[in-house]
Enzyme design. Structure first.
Site, PDB file in Angstrom:
ATOM      1  N   THR A  28     -43.932  17.545 -14.461  1.00 49.65           N
ATOM      2  CA  THR A  28     -43.903  17.271 -15.896  1.00 49.65           C
ATOM      3  C   THR A  28     -44.949  18.111 -16.621  1.00 49.65           C
ATOM      4  O   THR A  28     -44.664  18.693 -17.672  1.00 49.65           O
ATOM      5  CB  THR A  28     -44.125  15.777 -16.171  1.00 49.65           C
ATOM      6  OG1 THR A  28     -43.074  15.038 -15.533  1.00 49.65           O
ATOM      7  CG2 THR A  28     -44.122  15.467 -17.662  1.00 49.65           C
ATOM      8  N   LYS A  49     -34.977  15.433 -18.154  1.00 52.59           N
ATOM      9  CA  LYS A  49     -35.350  14.904 -16.845  1.00 52.59           C
ATOM     10  C   LYS A  49     -34.156  14.099 -16.342  1.00 52.59           C
ATOM     11  O   LYS A  49     -34.078  12.891 -16.541  1.00 52.59           O
ATOM     12  CB  LYS A  49     -36.607  14.045 -16.964  1.00 52.59           C
ATOM     13  CG  LYS A  49     -37.182  13.662 -15.625  1.00 52.59           C
ATOM     14  CD  LYS A  49     -38.572  13.078 -15.794  1.00 52.59           C
ATOM     15  CE  LYS A  49     -39.136  12.756 -14.447  1.00 52.59           C
ATOM     16  NZ  LYS A  49     -40.342  13.501 -14.177  1.00 52.59           N
ATOM     17  N   SER A  53     -37.976   8.761 -11.125  1.00 53.49           N
ATOM     18  CA  SER A  53     -38.283   7.591 -10.304  1.00 53.49           C
ATOM     19  C   SER A  53     -39.185   6.665 -11.102  1.00 53.49           C
ATOM     20  O   SER A  53     -40.154   7.097 -11.714  1.00 53.49           O
ATOM     21  CB  SER A  53     -38.972   8.013  -9.003  1.00 53.49           C
ATOM     22  OG  SER A  53     -40.206   8.610  -9.279  1.00 53.49           O
ATOM     23  N   ASP A  66     -42.570   9.833 -18.087  1.00 48.48           N
ATOM     24  CA  ASP A  66     -42.513  11.295 -18.032  1.00 48.48           C
ATOM     25  C   ASP A  66     -41.345  11.845 -18.828  1.00 48.48           C
ATOM     26  O   ASP A  66     -41.477  12.843 -19.539  1.00 48.48           O
ATOM     27  CB  ASP A  66     -42.403  11.789 -16.581  1.00 48.48           C
ATOM     28  CG  ASP A  66     -43.726  11.737 -15.847  1.00 48.48           C
ATOM     29  OD1 ASP A  66     -44.766  11.591 -16.502  1.00 48.48           O
ATOM     30  OD2 ASP A  66     -43.711  11.877 -14.613  1.00 48.48           O
TER      31      ASP A  66
END
Length: 72
Positions: A28, A49, A53, A66
Site C-alpha cells: 500500500t 485493491k 485481507s 488500506d
C-alpha cells in the site's frame, strides 16, 4: 514535440500491479508513492485493491483500511 514533457514509461503502461510476499510488506505504501509521483507529473491515476485481507464492519458494509487509503 519541442518543449513537451515526455511521459515516463510507467505512465503509459495502461496499468501497474504492485505485489508482495505478505501482509504488511509495504504494498500500500509503495502504491501510494507511485500514485503521488504520477499525479505530480500530471497523470490521472486510480488505485484499486481487488483483494484485501481483514476488514471492519461499517454502516456501508465491510471496509478495509488500506483499500480506503487508495481512494484518496
Amino acid at each position: 514535440m519541442t518543449g513537451a514533457r515526455a511521459l515516463h514509461p510507467i505512465a503509459t503502461a495502461g496499468g501497474v500491479f504492485v505485489t508482495g510476499t505478505d501482509t504488511g510488506c509495504g504494498k500500500t505504501e509503495t502504491t501510494l508513492g507511485l500514485m503521488s509521483a504520477l499525479q505530480a507529473r500530471g497523470q490521472r491515476v486510480l488505485g484499486m485493491k481487488p483483494v484485501a485481507s481483514g476488514c471492519e464492519p461499517g454502516p456501508e458494509g465491510p471496509r478495509n483500511a488500506d483499500a480506503l487509503r487508495l481512494l484518496t
